[in-house]
Design a protein around this motif. Structure first.
Motif, PDB file in Angstrom:
ATOM      1  N   HIS A  14       0.854  -1.189   0.000  1.00 42.70           N
ATOM      2  CA  HIS A  14       0.000   0.000   0.000  1.00 42.70           C
ATOM      3  C   HIS A  14       0.894   1.244   0.000  1.00 42.70           C
ATOM      4  O   HIS A  14       1.907   1.265   0.688  1.00 42.70           O
ATOM      5  N   HIS A  15       0.513   2.262  -0.788  1.00 42.81           N
ATOM      6  CA  HIS A  15       1.229   3.537  -0.763  1.00 42.81           C
ATOM      7  C   HIS A  15       0.513   4.448   0.237  1.00 42.81           C
ATOM      8  O   HIS A  15      -0.652   4.788   0.025  1.00 42.81           O
ATOM      9  N   HIS A  38      -6.279  -3.743   3.921  1.00 45.43           N
ATOM     10  CA  HIS A  38      -5.961  -2.798   2.850  1.00 45.43           C
ATOM     11  C   HIS A  38      -7.242  -2.221   2.234  1.00 45.43           C
ATOM     12  O   HIS A  38      -7.475  -1.025   2.267  1.00 45.43           O
ATOM     13  N   HIS A  45      -8.193   2.656   2.337  1.00 40.98           N
ATOM     14  CA  HIS A  45      -8.925   3.092   1.143  1.00 40.98           C
ATOM     15  C   HIS A  45     -10.391   3.349   1.432  1.00 40.98           C
ATOM     16  O   HIS A  45     -11.077   4.002   0.643  1.00 40.98           O
TER      17      HIS A  45
HETATM   18 ZN   LIG Z   1      -3.369   0.836  -1.093  1.00 43.69          ZN
END
Ligand SMILES: [Zn+2]
Ligand SMILES: [Zn+2]
Length: 131
Positions: A14-15, A38, A45
Motif C-alpha cells: 500500500h502507498h 488494505h 482506502h
Molecule cells: Zn493501497
C-alpha cells in the motif's frame, strides 16, 4: 510474499501517500497490508481515519529523520532510498538553495503537497462519532 503488518496474512503493498495523491516510491511510503486491512471497511482506502493515521505516522517519521535544514538530492535519495530522477522531478517546483532543498519543501513533496496535523485526525474522529 510480504506479510500484513497488522495480522500477518499475505499482503499487498500500500502507498501511504497514494500514487494518485503524488506519492513517490520509497520504502517509508509503503505499508504491507492484507486484503482486509488494505481494501476492507477499516482499511485506508475506505476509512479516512485509518488513512490519516498512517499519513501522520509517515509525516512524523520524516520530521524525525530529516534533522538538517537542507539536503541535496543525492542525500535524500540515499537516506530514503528514492530514485534520484523521480525526486528531482518532484522537487522541481521548489527553490534550490546553495545548500540544497529545504527540509520543509522536501517533506511537503513527499507528503504529496499536504502537511497534516493532529487537528485533522481529531476532526475525522469526531465526524466518525457523528459529533
Ligand atoms: Zn493501497
Ligand atoms: Zn491484515
Amino acid at each position: 510474499m510480504s506479510k500484513c503488518e497488522i495480522c500477518g496474512a499475505n499482503a499487498d503493498k500500500h502507498h501511504i501517500i497514494f500514487r494518485s495523491e503524488g506519492g513517490l516510491n520509497f520504502p517509508l511510503n509503503f505499508k504491507f497490508l492484507c486484503d482486509k486491512h488494505h481494501r476492507g471497511k477499516y482499511g485506508p482506502h475506505n476509512d479516512k481515519l485509518t488513512d490519516m493515521k498512517y499519513k501522520l505516522e509517515l509525516q512524523d517519521t520524516l520530521y524525525l529523520l530529516l534533522n538538517k535544514q537542507y539536503y541535496t538530492i543525492a542525500e535524500i535519495s540515499e537516506l530514503l532510498d528514492i530514485n534520484c530522477r523521480q525526486l528531482k522531478k518532484s522537487l522541481a517546483p521548489y527553490k534550490k538553495y546553495k545548500e540544497g532543498y529545504k527540509k520543509e519543501d522536501i517533506i511537503l513533496t513527499l507528503m504529496g503537497g499536504v502537511i497534516y496535523t493532529e487537528y485533522d485526525l481529531d476532526y475525522l474522529f469526531q465526524r466518525s462519532l457523528g459529533l
